[in-house]
Design a protein around this motif. Structure first.
Motif, PDB file in Angstrom:
ATOM      1  N   TRP A   1     -15.237   3.698   5.054  1.00 37.91           N
ATOM      2  CA  TRP A   1     -14.349   3.116   4.042  1.00 37.91           C
ATOM      3  C   TRP A   1     -14.885   1.804   3.473  1.00 37.91           C
ATOM      4  O   TRP A   1     -14.312   1.260   2.537  1.00 37.91           O
ATOM      5  N   ARG A   4     -10.278  -3.275  -5.610  1.00 36.95           N
ATOM      6  CA  ARG A   4      -9.203  -4.123  -5.095  1.00 36.95           C
ATOM      7  C   ARG A   4      -9.692  -5.558  -4.867  1.00 36.95           C
ATOM      8  O   ARG A   4      -8.954  -6.517  -5.095  1.00 36.95           O
ATOM      9  N   VAL A  45      -7.480  -3.890   2.554  1.00 37.79           N
ATOM     10  CA  VAL A  45      -8.222  -2.725   2.088  1.00 37.79           C
ATOM     11  C   VAL A  45      -7.402  -1.473   2.359  1.00 37.79           C
ATOM     12  O   VAL A  45      -6.424  -1.500   3.111  1.00 37.79           O
ATOM     13  N   GLU A  46      -7.825  -0.375   1.735  1.00 35.37           N
ATOM     14  CA  GLU A  46      -7.188   0.911   1.965  1.00 35.37           C
ATOM     15  C   GLU A  46      -8.071   1.782   2.849  1.00 35.37           C
ATOM     16  O   GLU A  46      -9.293   1.819   2.672  1.00 35.37           O
ATOM     17  N   ASN A  75     -11.571   0.109  -2.681  1.00 34.45           N
ATOM     18  CA  ASN A  75     -11.606  -1.195  -2.030  1.00 34.45           C
ATOM     19  C   ASN A  75     -12.456  -2.188  -2.804  1.00 34.45           C
ATOM     20  O   ASN A  75     -12.113  -3.375  -2.888  1.00 34.45           O
TER      21      ASN A  75
END
Length: 205
Positions: free
Chosen positions: A76, A111, A37-38, A108
């Protein structure tokens, strides 16, 4: 917005999404699988899944397979992404006041191929949406009045038969919060687990 430990104040209210140079990839485990994840500075626990959230995710029962599910104070996205992975046919609302956090959740979810995540500010959630489940590591450090106002806004939106699950640090007022919810706010809440200095609380209308 999320988190019972960590930075305070404006850290939760970053208006600007992180730039490509500010974002970084980390490896985490979500819903029993490894995921990349970012994250970025300016959100809660940007380097890992914080301990309180880990306790919550290990304790709560599986979410409903369908309906509207809420991660209140999503950061996040570890809770929202877990809900979406476990319940692909549900609609998962990832709610936060931090636009940087919401941007990261959207990235995310994309992604991980999760099309069932809706990242939104509190005012962008339609008022007629009722939640089959609410999971939250709430932002205790915003202060008692603001936290109480937050919970009074969202817990009553749990649908009959649904459940809200909160994780709160014992040293950050979990027990007084449970008493207040039950005895004063009219939202009967039980302590379902204690682990690593955290309480896991359940509310069910």
């Amino acid at each position: 917005m999320s988190g019972t430990d960590g930075p305070q104040g404006d850290h939760y209210f970053t208006a600007r999404p992180a730039s490509a140079g500010e974002r970084r990839a980390i490896r985490v485990r979500l819903a029993g699988r490894d995921a990349e994840v970012e994250t970025a500075g300016g959100v809660f626990s940007p380097d890992h899944v914080d301990l309180g959230t880990q306790v919550l995710l290990r304790t709560v029962p599986a979410p409903p397979a369908t309906g509207d599910l809420l991660d209140l104070g999503c950061g996040w996205g570890p809770v929202a992404l877990t809900l979406a992975l476990l319940s692909p046919d549900a609609r998962v609302w990832a709610v936060d006041v931090n636009e940087r956090a919401l941007d990261l959740v959207r990235r995310n979810a994309a992604r991980l191929g999760l099309g069932n995540v809706v990242a939104a500010t509190p005012d962008d959630v339609p008022v007629d949406v009722a939640f089959a489940a609410l999971w939250s590591n709430p932002p205790v450090r915003i202060g008692k009045p603001a936290l109480r106002e937050l919970l009074l806004r969202w817990l009553p939106r749990v649908a009959p038969g649904g459940e809200a699950w909160l994780v709160v640090g014992r040293h950050l007022g979990a027990d007084p919060l449970q008493r207040w919810l039950t005895e004063e706010a009219g939202l009967p809440t039980t302590r379902e687990a204690s682990a690593k200095g955290f309480r896991v609380l359940r509310y069910g209308p």
